[in-house]
Design a protein around this motif. Structure first.
Motif, PDB file in Angstrom:
ATOM      1  N   VAL A  55       0.748  -1.467   0.131  1.00 28.11           N
ATOM      2  CA  VAL A  55      -0.236   0.129  -0.395  1.00 28.11           C
ATOM      3  C   VAL A  55       0.538   1.412  -0.236  1.00 28.11           C
ATOM      4  N   THR A  56       0.290   2.289  -0.939  1.00 28.47           N
ATOM      5  CA  THR A  56       1.268   3.359  -0.578  1.00 28.47           C
ATOM      6  C   THR A  56       0.017   4.570  -0.566  1.00 28.47           C
ATOM      7  N   ALA A  57       0.196   5.344   0.214  1.00 30.15           N
ATOM      8  CA  ALA A  57      -0.446   6.747   0.708  1.00 30.15           C
ATOM      9  C   ALA A  57       0.041   7.638   1.616  1.00 30.15           C
ATOM     10  N   THR A  58      -0.445   8.939   0.707  1.00 28.85           N
ATOM     11  CA  THR A  58      -0.465   9.796   1.238  1.00 28.85           C
ATOM     12  C   THR A  58      -1.192  10.897   2.357  1.00 28.85           C
ATOM     13  N   GLY A  59      -1.062  11.632   3.206  1.00 34.01           N
ATOM     14  CA  GLY A  59      -2.254  12.178   4.165  1.00 34.01           C
ATOM     15  C   GLY A  59      -1.593  13.280   4.633  1.00 34.01           C
ATOM     16  N   PRO A  60      -2.415  13.496   6.183  1.00 31.16           N
ATOM     17  CA  PRO A  60      -1.905  14.994   6.219  1.00 31.16           C
ATOM     18  C   PRO A  60      -0.519  14.290   7.453  1.00 31.16           C
ATOM     19  N   LEU A  61      -0.027  13.320   7.467  1.00 30.45           N
ATOM     20  CA  LEU A  61       1.353  13.520   8.338  1.00 30.45           C
ATOM     21  C   LEU A  61       1.953  13.071   7.557  1.00 30.45           C
ATOM     22  N   GLY A  62       2.217  12.551   5.889  1.00 26.79           N
ATOM     23  CA  GLY A  62       2.579  12.392   5.017  1.00 26.79           C
ATOM     24  C   GLY A  62       2.759  11.715   3.867  1.00 26.79           C
ATOM     25  N   THR A  63       3.839  10.789   3.494  1.00 25.68           N
ATOM     26  CA  THR A  63       3.818   9.567   2.759  1.00 25.68           C
ATOM     27  C   THR A  63       4.362   8.614   3.361  1.00 25.68           C
ATOM     28  N   LEU A  64       3.290   7.241   3.033  1.00 24.03           N
ATOM     29  CA  LEU A  64       3.589   6.300   3.957  1.00 24.03           C
ATOM     30  C   LEU A  64       3.779   4.788   2.786  1.00 24.03           C
ATOM     31  N   GLY A  65       4.551   3.998   3.249  1.00 19.19           N
ATOM     32  CA  GLY A  65       3.899   3.156   2.342  1.00 19.19           C
ATOM     33  C   GLY A  65       4.247   1.499   3.259  1.00 19.19           C
ATOM     34  N   SER A  66       3.689   0.398   3.338  1.00 24.12           N
ATOM     35  CA  SER A  66       3.011  -0.976   4.258  1.00 24.12           C
ATOM     36  C   SER A  66       3.122  -1.728   3.475  1.00 24.12           C
ATOM     37  N   GLY A  67       3.412  -3.090   4.209  1.00 25.85           N
ATOM     38  CA  GLY A  67       2.732  -4.212   3.250  1.00 25.85           C
ATOM     39  C   GLY A  67       1.323  -4.574   3.005  1.00 25.85           C
ATOM     40  N   ARG A  68       0.522  -4.046   4.211  1.00 27.17           N
ATOM     41  CA  ARG A  68      -0.832  -4.138   4.159  1.00 27.17           C
ATOM     42  C   ARG A  68      -1.466  -3.187   4.636  1.00 27.17           C
ATOM     43  N   MET A  69      -2.230  -3.137   4.755  1.00 27.71           N
ATOM     44  CA  MET A  69      -3.730  -2.167   5.307  1.00 27.71           C
ATOM     45  C   MET A  69      -4.821  -2.929   5.534  1.00 27.71           C
ATOM     46  N   ILE A  70      -5.519  -2.416   7.021  1.00 29.42           N
ATOM     47  CA  ILE A  70      -6.750  -2.877   7.403  1.00 29.42           C
ATOM     48  C   ILE A  70      -7.484  -1.502   7.858  1.00 29.42           C
ATOM     49  N   LEU A  71      -9.000  -1.502   7.466  1.00 31.31           N
ATOM     50  CA  LEU A  71     -10.110  -1.326   8.274  1.00 31.31           C
ATOM     51  C   LEU A  71     -10.724  -1.471   8.812  1.00 31.31           C
ATOM     52  N   GLU A  76     -13.590  -2.022  12.777  1.00 33.23           N
ATOM     53  CA  GLU A  76     -13.950  -0.740  13.876  1.00 33.23           C
ATOM     54  C   GLU A  76     -12.399  -1.825  15.070  1.00 33.23           C
ATOM     55  N   ALA A  77     -12.065  -0.698  16.136  1.00 33.87           N
ATOM     56  CA  ALA A  77     -11.972  -0.405  17.030  1.00 33.87           C
ATOM     57  C   ALA A  77     -12.297  -1.916  17.633  1.00 33.87           C
ATOM     58  N   PRO A  78     -11.424  -2.706  17.947  1.00 29.68           N
ATOM     59  CA  PRO A  78     -11.344  -3.552  19.882  1.00 29.68           C
ATOM     60  C   PRO A  78     -12.285  -2.270  20.737  1.00 29.68           C
ATOM     61  N   GLY A  79     -13.403  -3.221  21.238  1.00 31.18           N
ATOM     62  CA  GLY A  79     -13.679  -2.400  22.550  1.00 31.18           C
ATOM     63  C   GLY A  79     -14.009  -0.849  22.576  1.00 31.18           C
ATOM     64  N   SER A  80     -14.251  -0.159  21.023  1.00 29.24           N
ATOM     65  CA  SER A  80     -14.939   1.236  20.889  1.00 29.24           C
ATOM     66  C   SER A  80     -15.937   0.911  20.232  1.00 29.24           C
ATOM     67  N   ASP A  81     -16.126   2.368  19.418  1.00 34.82           N
ATOM     68  CA  ASP A  81     -17.224   1.973  17.746  1.00 34.82           C
ATOM     69  C   ASP A  81     -16.674   3.502  17.095  1.00 34.82           C
ATOM     70  N   ASP A  82     -15.742   2.993  17.550  1.00 35.21           N
ATOM     71  CA  ASP A  82     -14.853   3.617  16.313  1.00 35.21           C
ATOM     72  C   ASP A  82     -13.721   3.018  15.283  1.00 35.21           C
ATOM     73  N   ALA A  83     -13.472   3.380  13.707  1.00 38.72           N
ATOM     74  CA  ALA A  83     -12.841   2.719  13.214  1.00 38.72           C
ATOM     75  C   ALA A  83     -11.796   3.460  13.491  1.00 38.72           C
ATOM     76  N   GLU A  84     -10.713   2.226  12.671  1.00 41.13           N
ATOM     77  CA  GLU A  84      -9.496   2.695  12.641  1.00 41.13           C
ATOM     78  C   GLU A  84      -8.744   2.103  11.580  1.00 41.13           C
ATOM     79  N   LEU A  85      -8.084   2.662  11.119  1.00 41.37           N
ATOM     80  CA  LEU A  85      -7.222   2.499  10.026  1.00 41.37           C
ATOM     81  C   LEU A  85      -5.418   1.975  10.086  1.00 41.37           C
ATOM     82  N   LEU A  86      -5.298   0.273   9.598  1.00 40.36           N
ATOM     83  CA  LEU A  86      -3.579   0.092  10.265  1.00 40.36           C
ATOM     84  C   LEU A  86      -3.140  -0.057   9.663  1.00 40.36           C
ATOM     85  N   PHE A  87      -1.918   0.194   9.530  1.00 40.60           N
ATOM     86  CA  PHE A  87      -0.805  -0.060   8.467  1.00 40.60           C
ATOM     87  C   PHE A  87       0.240  -1.078   8.899  1.00 40.60           C
ATOM     88  N   SER A  88       0.818  -2.307   8.233  1.00 40.30           N
ATOM     89  CA  SER A  88       1.912  -2.849   8.563  1.00 40.30           C
ATOM     90  C   SER A  88       2.301  -3.206   7.971  1.00 40.30           C
TER      91      SER A  88
END
Length: 193
Positions: free
Chosen positions: A146-162, A164-176
């Protein structure tokens, strides 16, 4: 003058009918070349829309220019030129675009492929080759780079998951998988200059 202008307009209008081409009513109607035999054999639909809602209320929608079932597995659909949206309960959203998608109606999953582009309302632009998503739960995963650009800068990772955050009602975007971040907190200010 009140009579002269309407007469001039009437004269110009009548010349349109005199100069126009004549139409042969016995001539065949022009049509685009279509392989009717192939169309009759293939099943399919144009501009389909697929939608689902997660258990917590996230709305998942996929639209395509065309879709057709696989010959050997009719519960599998192949869609072309796909656009989608994930409307998260918290108000943020994710837009998806891909060349193709393979939808499984039994498992309520879709596998997007062919230059998948993801845009989030939080300012991220993400590109990957494939994205596997569910239509009945908040879960989208890119099994490859995955390649990404965003508010923090540019990012590259081997995979990504969107998800629901465990124990919360929020969504989370994880890069690993070998995350590389080039931190540029003032990226928007630099682009404006």
């Amino acid at each position: 003058m009140k009579i002269l202008l309407p007469l001039a307009a009437l004269g110009m209008l009548s010349t349109l009918f005199l100069i126009s081409n004549t139409i042969d009513p016995s001539a065949p109607v022009p049509s685009a070349p279509v392989d009717l035999e192939q169309r009759a054999q293939d099943l399919g639909v144009t501009r389909p829309s697929f939608a689902g809602v997660s258990g917590r209320g996230d709305q998942i929608t996929l639209r395509a220019e065309a879709a057709r079932p696989e010959r050997d597995s009719p519960h599998l659909l192949i869609a072309e030129r796909v656009n989608g949206e994930i409307g998260l309960v918290g108000g943020t959203g994710v837009r998806l675009r891909a060349a193709t998608a393979r939808l499984d109606q039994q498992t309520m999953t879709a596998s997007l492929a062919g230059g998948v582009h993801i845009t989030t309302t939080t300012g991220y632009q993400i590109d990957t080759d494939r994205l596997d998503t569910r239509l009945d739960a908040l879960h989208a995963e890119s099994p490859g780079p995955v390649t990404a650009t965003g508010p923090l800068g540019t990012l590259g990772s081997g995979r990504m998951i969107l998800r629901e955050a465990p124990g919360s009602d929020d969504a989370e975007l994880l890069f690993s998988g070998g995350v590389k971040l080039i931190y540029r907190p003032n990226i928007e200010k630099e682009q404006d200059q």
